[in-house]
Design an enzyme around this catalytic site. Structure first.
Site, PDB file in Angstrom:
ATOM      1  N   ASN A  16       0.878  -1.178   0.000  1.00  0.00           N
ATOM      2  CA  ASN A  16       0.000   0.000   0.000  1.00  0.00           C
ATOM      3  C   ASN A  16       0.914   1.226   0.000  1.00  0.00           C
ATOM      4  O   ASN A  16       1.513   1.554   1.019  1.00  0.00           O
ATOM      5  CB  ASN A  16      -0.878  -0.055   1.263  1.00  0.00           C
ATOM      6  CG  ASN A  16      -1.664   1.219   1.493  1.00  0.00           C
ATOM      7  OD1 ASN A  16      -1.734   2.079   0.625  1.00  0.00           O
ATOM      8  ND2 ASN A  16      -2.263   1.334   2.677  1.00  0.00           N
ATOM      9  N   LYS A  18       0.146   4.233  -0.213  1.00  0.00           N
ATOM     10  CA  LYS A  18      -0.469   5.407   0.435  1.00  0.00           C
ATOM     11  C   LYS A  18      -0.271   6.654  -0.436  1.00  0.00           C
ATOM     12  O   LYS A  18      -0.298   6.564  -1.664  1.00  0.00           O
ATOM     13  CB  LYS A  18       0.084   5.576   1.852  1.00  0.00           C
ATOM     14  CG  LYS A  18      -0.096   4.294   2.663  1.00  0.00           C
ATOM     15  CD  LYS A  18       0.140   4.463   4.130  1.00  0.00           C
ATOM     16  CE  LYS A  18      -0.065   3.126   4.835  1.00  0.00           C
ATOM     17  NZ  LYS A  18       0.067   3.197   6.273  1.00  0.00           N
ATOM     18  N   HIS A 102      -9.424   0.859   5.335  1.00  0.00           N
ATOM     19  CA  HIS A 102      -8.130   1.106   5.986  1.00  0.00           C
ATOM     20  C   HIS A 102      -8.327   2.082   7.143  1.00  0.00           C
ATOM     21  O   HIS A 102      -9.112   3.029   7.027  1.00  0.00           O
ATOM     22  CB  HIS A 102      -7.139   1.679   4.972  1.00  0.00           C
ATOM     23  CG  HIS A 102      -5.733   1.687   5.490  1.00  0.00           C
ATOM     24  ND1 HIS A 102      -5.297   2.645   6.367  1.00  0.00           N
ATOM     25  CD2 HIS A 102      -4.702   0.831   5.301  1.00  0.00           C
ATOM     26  CE1 HIS A 102      -4.033   2.385   6.678  1.00  0.00           C
ATOM     27  NE2 HIS A 102      -3.642   1.287   6.048  1.00  0.00           N
ATOM     28  N   GLU A 104      -6.690   4.472   8.250  1.00  0.00           N
ATOM     29  CA  GLU A 104      -6.427   5.892   7.973  1.00  0.00           C
ATOM     30  C   GLU A 104      -7.661   6.551   7.363  1.00  0.00           C
ATOM     31  O   GLU A 104      -7.960   7.713   7.639  1.00  0.00           O
ATOM     32  CB  GLU A 104      -5.191   6.026   7.067  1.00  0.00           C
ATOM     33  CG  GLU A 104      -3.914   5.766   7.866  1.00  0.00           C
ATOM     34  CD  GLU A 104      -2.728   5.293   7.035  1.00  0.00           C
ATOM     35  OE1 GLU A 104      -2.772   5.377   5.796  1.00  0.00           O
ATOM     36  OE2 GLU A 104      -1.754   4.821   7.656  1.00  0.00           O
TER      37      GLU A 104
HETATM   38  P1  PGA Z   1       2.947   0.117   7.773  1.00  0.00           P
HETATM   39  O1  PGA Z   1       1.478   0.332   7.141  1.00  0.00           O
HETATM   40  O2  PGA Z   1       3.478  -1.167   7.189  1.00  0.00           O
HETATM   41  O3  PGA Z   1       3.720   1.322   7.335  1.00  0.00           O
HETATM   42  O4  PGA Z   1       2.769   0.028   9.246  1.00  0.00           O
HETATM   43  C1  PGA Z   1       0.617  -0.749   6.966  1.00  0.00           C
HETATM   44  C2  PGA Z   1      -0.670  -0.294   6.332  1.00  0.00           C
HETATM   45  O5  PGA Z   1      -1.095   0.842   6.550  1.00  0.00           O
HETATM   46  O6  PGA Z   1      -1.295  -1.057   5.572  1.00  0.00           O
END
Ligand code: PGA
Length: 256
Positions: A16, A18, A102, A104
């Site tokens: 991901n 982001k 997700h 976020e």
């Molecule tokens: P991270 O994020 O591996 O940076 O902790 C995981 C995610 O948000 O899917």
């Protein structure tokens, strides 16, 4: 504690990206990933970039073993929804997956369990495989509510989509306190939640792919993948580094 064979399930590693990347950075990262790629018999791999880079990623990965997908979608197929992207649009650029729920987005966009359920249904309607993210906050865990919280998140989707439809998708257990923090759930914590999720689906749980996410790195992946109920990983930070990403994919291939 469930310890069934994972023989029926393939593993899955999803990056991901982001809100990171640029055309130039993506070109370099994808070239490094493809240059270091070796066939992985046991693992499916996908990358979910920002919407705007999906055509770029699709073009670079076309013909490779790596699939791609979106990080979210709107529950409607089309309409006057400024700034939104629909399931049919993701399918139109040959996406295979889409992340829904997700944490976020649940927090930043106030996406509720009911909204996530609508997104899930829209994803399957468009022929995409939803990656349904669930996970508790540090407060819920401290209060002993982690399993109940996760059960409620999953139940909202089962209530709308039906249990068979959810069992065909991918579940991602991502404890909020572990995402982007460098704190990973211990193998015991992850194993408990994954086993709990699997048993929510009864017999159908055997086929359900459940990946773990939250600060997975090359140096802790093998330990997590060794657990019978952990079928792979959803990666944030580690997916932005070709060497880390490839090492985690290789760990997934040799686990179990
Ligand atoms: P991270 O994020 O591996 O940076 O902790 C995981 C995610 O948000 O899917």
């Amino acid at each position: 504690m469930a310890s069934e064979s994972t023989a029926q399930r393939r593993r899955l590693v999803v990056g991901n990206w982001k809100m990171y990347g640029s055309r130039q950075e993506n070109t370099l990262l994808l070239a490094d990933i493809l240059a270091g790629w070796e066939p992985l018999a046991e693992v499916d791999v996908a990358i979910c970039p920002s919407f705007i880079y999906l055509p770029q990623v699709a073009e670079a990965l076309q013909g490779s073993a790596i699939a791609w997908g979106g990080q979210s979608l709107n529950p409607d197929d089309s309409g006057a929804f400024t700034g939104e992207v629909s399931g049919p649009m993701l399918a139109d650029v040959n996406s295979r997956y889409v992340i829904v729920g997700h944490n976020e987005r649940r927090r930043l966009r106030a996406e509720t369990d009911q909204f996530v359920a609508l997104q899930f249904v829209a994803a399957q309607r468009a022929g995409l495989i939803p990656i349904l993210c669930v996970g508790e906050s540090a407060e819920d865990r401290a209060a002993g509510n982690a399993l109940a919280f996760i059960t409620a998140q999953i139940s909202a989707v089962i209530n709308l989509a039906g249990i068979d439809a959810v069992a065909r998708a991918v579940l991602a257990y991502e404890p909020i306190w572990a995402v982007g923090t460098g704190k990973t759930a211990t193998p015991e914590q992850a194993a408990e939640v994954h086993a709990h999720i699997r048993q929510l689906f009864g017999e159908r749980g055997e086929q359900l792919t459940i990946v773990y996410g939250g600060s997975v790195k090359a140096n802790n992946a093998a330990q997590l993948f060794a657990l019978a109920d952990i079928d792979g990983a959803l990666l944030g930070g580690a997916s932005l580094n070709a060497e880390e990403f490839l090492a985690i994919c290789r760990h997934a291939n040799t686990a179990g």
